[in-house]
Scaffold this motif. Structure first.
Motif, PDB file in Angstrom:
ATOM      1  N   SER A   9     -52.632  15.928  29.064  1.00 10.13           N
ATOM      2  CA  SER A   9     -53.583  15.914  27.962  1.00 10.13           C
ATOM      3  C   SER A   9     -54.750  16.844  28.286  1.00 10.13           C
ATOM      4  CB  SER A   9     -54.096  14.481  27.723  1.00 10.13           C
ATOM      5  OG  SER A   9     -55.087  14.462  26.716  1.00 10.13           O
TER       6      SER A   9
ATOM      7  N   VAL B 170     -54.967  18.315  22.859  1.00  4.61           N
ATOM      8  CA  VAL B 170     -53.550  18.664  22.927  1.00  4.61           C
ATOM      9  C   VAL B 170     -52.870  17.723  23.927  1.00  4.61           C
ATOM     10  CG1 VAL B 170     -51.853  20.444  23.448  1.00  4.61           C
ATOM     11  CG2 VAL B 170     -54.046  21.077  22.404  1.00  4.61           C
ATOM     12  N   LYS B 171     -51.818  17.045  23.473  1.00  5.78           N
ATOM     13  CA  LYS B 171     -51.042  16.167  24.332  1.00  5.78           C
ATOM     14  C   LYS B 171     -49.591  16.637  24.361  1.00  5.78           C
ATOM     15  CE  LYS B 171     -53.665  11.877  23.554  1.00  5.78           C
ATOM     16  NZ  LYS B 171     -53.552  10.461  23.086  1.00  5.78           N
ATOM     17  N   GLN B 172     -49.010  16.612  25.536  1.00  8.38           N
ATOM     18  CA  GLN B 172     -47.599  16.959  25.668  1.00  8.38           C
ATOM     19  C   GLN B 172     -46.927  15.967  26.613  1.00  8.38           C
ATOM     20  OE1 GLN B 172     -45.987  20.617  27.746  1.00  8.38           O
ATOM     21  NE2 GLN B 172     -45.434  21.151  25.641  1.00  8.38           N
TER      22      GLN B 172
ATOM     23  N   SER C  40     -42.336  16.221  23.537  1.00  2.28           N
ATOM     24  CA  SER C  40     -43.113  15.927  22.333  1.00  2.28           C
ATOM     25  C   SER C  40     -44.512  16.488  22.492  1.00  2.28           C
ATOM     26  CB  SER C  40     -43.163  14.422  22.064  1.00  2.28           C
ATOM     27  OG  SER C  40     -43.746  13.729  23.145  1.00  2.28           O
ATOM     28  N   SER C  41     -45.063  17.009  21.383  1.00  2.00           N
ATOM     29  CA  SER C  41     -46.403  17.619  21.384  1.00  2.00           C
ATOM     30  C   SER C  41     -47.217  17.038  20.245  1.00  2.00           C
ATOM     31  CB  SER C  41     -46.304  19.145  21.234  1.00  2.00           C
ATOM     32  OG  SER C  41     -45.531  19.712  22.277  1.00  2.00           O
ATOM     33  N   LYS C  42     -48.503  16.868  20.512  1.00  2.00           N
ATOM     34  CA  LYS C  42     -49.426  16.356  19.506  1.00  2.00           C
ATOM     35  C   LYS C  42     -50.731  17.126  19.610  1.00  2.00           C
ATOM     36  CE  LYS C  42     -51.265  12.023  17.633  1.00  2.00           C
ATOM     37  NZ  LYS C  42     -51.318  10.542  17.798  1.00  2.00           N
TER      38      LYS C  42
ATOM     39  N   SER D 219     -41.547  16.369  18.016  1.00  2.00           N
ATOM     40  CA  SER D 219     -40.699  15.983  19.131  1.00  2.00           C
ATOM     41  C   SER D 219     -39.336  16.651  18.973  1.00  2.00           C
ATOM     42  CB  SER D 219     -40.521  14.459  19.176  1.00  2.00           C
ATOM     43  OG  SER D 219     -39.694  14.079  20.251  1.00  2.00           O
TER      44      SER D 219
END
Length: 250
Positions: A158, A170-172, A211-213, A228
């Protein structure tokens, strides 16, 4: 009753008294020697029963997170320098040697490169699994053991930053099966129920999903991204972890 009969009865009575005294003396010597207590202790501490364990240590990554071929790109060690894991074990000793159980691990990781100035970065690892272990030399103070497990692994990163009234996060996350977890170590018995000792674990796994957010605040018309997908070029990676394990045997 004549005198001869009285003498025979007296002799028989003395014989029974002597046998009982000898038996009591042998039993007393057995108790004094501690054999009986030692057997009871061995049964209570090394037999069947539930067990809880806690592990702490350090882990190093090897192999690739993704990407096939002979290219050096995608190495897990290019992104992660290491993790500090805490692992909880819960299981059951079927007998003095064989243990079956489950484990949950959460670890704080360290990124290979420094976090950008003004940003906040974090990395964490979670592992869930089942394992079986064989403990050698029951009843001894120092007991070696070997184990094998399977499970599932998640690695999350993160990064968040705020500048000029605009904040972005950004989270991965990558996750996948842990095909094998080879384990081994030594347990040193401190008392009948509690043991402590070193351990070493080598896992073999493969990330299959990423997965990315992305969230942005302070800018109109920018929608969050939540995606995802499967990793097309999968690769094998390994975690080598070592540390100390504490275990309570009920």
């Amino acid at each position: 009753m004549n005198t001869r009969m009285l003498c025979k009865l007296a002799s028989l009575s003395l014989l029974f008294s002597s046998s009982a005294a000898l038996a009591d003396d042998d039993l007393g010597r057995e108790k004094d020697s501690g054999y009986e207590d030692a057997d009871l202790d061995a049964k209570s501490s090394d037999g069947a029963g539930f067990a809880l364990g806690l592990r702490a240590g350090y882990g190093l990554p090897f192999g690739k997170a993704a990407g096939g071929g002979d290219s050096d790109s995608g190495k897990l060690s290019d992104f992660v320098s290491g993790v500090v894991p805490l692992q909880l074990d819960a299981g059951y000793f079927i007998n003095s040697n064989v243990y079956v159980g489950a484990n949950f691990q959460y670890g704080l990781g360290f990124l290979k490169e420094d976090c950008p100035e003004g940003a906040s970065c974090s990395l964490s690892q979670m592992r869930l699994g089942l394992n079986v272990a064989y403990h050698f030399m029951p009843g001894q103070k120092l007991r070696p053991w070997l184990g094998l497990g399977v499970g599932y692994e998640m690695l999350d990163t993160s990064i968040s930053a705020t500048q000029l009234g605009i904040s972005a996060k950004v989270k991965q996350s990558v996750r996948g099966l842990e095909f094998a977890a080879f384990q081994g170590g030594f347990d040193y018995k401190l008392n009948d129920s509690f043991s402590v000792g070193p351990f070493l674990t080598a896992t073999v796994g493969q990330y299959s999903t990423v997965s990315s957010k992305i969230e942005v605040d302070g800018v109109d018309g920018v929608d969050p991204v939540d995606d995802s997908q499967d990793i097309e070029e999968k690769a094998i990676h390994t975690w080598l972890q070592g540390g100390v394990r504490m275990q309570v045997h009920f």
